[in-house]
Design a protein around this motif. Structure first.
Motif, PDB file in Angstrom:
ATOM      1  N   ILE A  31       0.848  -1.184   0.000  1.00 34.03           N
ATOM      2  CA  ILE A  31       0.000   0.000   0.000  1.00 34.03           C
ATOM      3  C   ILE A  31       0.884   1.234   0.000  1.00 34.03           C
ATOM      4  N   THR A  32       0.276   2.395  -0.163  1.00 34.33           N
ATOM      5  CA  THR A  32       1.043   3.641  -0.104  1.00 34.33           C
ATOM      6  C   THR A  32       1.143   4.108   1.347  1.00 34.33           C
ATOM      7  N   THR A  33       2.053   5.040   1.595  1.00 31.94           N
ATOM      8  CA  THR A  33       2.174   5.592   2.942  1.00 31.94           C
ATOM      9  C   THR A  33       0.941   6.414   3.300  1.00 31.94           C
ATOM     10  N   ARG A  34       0.288   6.965   2.299  1.00 32.27           N
ATOM     11  CA  ARG A  34      -0.955   7.711   2.549  1.00 32.27           C
ATOM     12  C   ARG A  34      -2.051   6.769   3.055  1.00 32.27           C
ATOM     13  N   THR A  35      -2.158   5.589   2.456  1.00 31.95           N
ATOM     14  CA  THR A  35      -3.127   4.597   2.923  1.00 31.95           C
ATOM     15  C   THR A  35      -2.780   4.140   4.328  1.00 31.95           C
ATOM     16  N   ASN A  73      -5.360   6.733  11.141  1.00 28.54           N
ATOM     17  CA  ASN A  73      -6.407   7.679  11.542  1.00 28.54           C
ATOM     18  C   ASN A  73      -7.691   6.980  11.987  1.00 28.54           C
ATOM     19  N   VAL A  74      -8.014   5.836  11.386  1.00 31.93           N
ATOM     20  CA  VAL A  74      -9.230   5.115  11.790  1.00 31.93           C
ATOM     21  C   VAL A  74      -8.948   4.107  12.899  1.00 31.93           C
ATOM     22  N   GLY A  75      -7.689   4.001  13.322  1.00 34.40           N
ATOM     23  CA  GLY A  75      -7.335   3.150  14.452  1.00 34.40           C
ATOM     24  C   GLY A  75      -7.112   1.692  14.124  1.00 34.40           C
ATOM     25  N   LYS A  76      -6.939   1.356  12.846  1.00 33.75           N
ATOM     26  CA  LYS A  76      -6.731  -0.045  12.473  1.00 33.75           C
ATOM     27  C   LYS A  76      -5.277  -0.486  12.597  1.00 33.75           C
ATOM     28  N   LEU A  77      -4.354   0.432  12.387  1.00 34.31           N
ATOM     29  CA  LEU A  77      -2.932   0.113  12.483  1.00 34.31           C
ATOM     30  C   LEU A  77      -2.209   1.342  13.030  1.00 34.31           C
ATOM     31  N   VAL A  78      -2.138   1.437  14.336  1.00 38.73           N
ATOM     32  CA  VAL A  78      -1.579   2.613  15.015  1.00 38.73           C
ATOM     33  C   VAL A  78      -0.121   2.337  15.378  1.00 38.73           C
TER      34      VAL A  78
END
Length: 81
Positions: free
Chosen positions: A15-19, A25-30
């Motif tokens: 994936i990209t760093t933006r993804t 931001n949504v708390g899936k991979l902090v």
């Protein structure tokens, strides 16, 4: 503990760093933070993310030798385990 930066994690996940930032931001991979407050990820975090939450929408099933055509098949929800 292996520390991975955002570029390494994005490359591993495809994936990209933006993804990756959106996942944060949504708390899936902090990411965790080191002593100088820089974000990092651990290999265990990535493995757990892949095991529990990440489901790719598409799977490449065949690539031609000339790369003109790529057949992409959508994974049906009942088949993606």
């Amino acid at each position: 503990m292996n520390k991975l930066n955002r570029f390494e994690v994005a490359a591993r996940l495809g994936i990209t760093t933006r993804t990756l930032r959106r996942l944060n931001n949504v708390g899936k991979l902090v990411p965790k933070r080191d002593a100088s407050n820089r974000p990092f990820y651990t290999k265990n975090q990535i493995d757990e993310f892949l095991k529990n939450t990440y489901k790719p929408k598409y799977k490449i099933i065949w690539i031609s030798s000339t790369l003109d055509e790529t057949k992409v098949k959508k994974i049906k929800p009942e088949l993606s385990n």
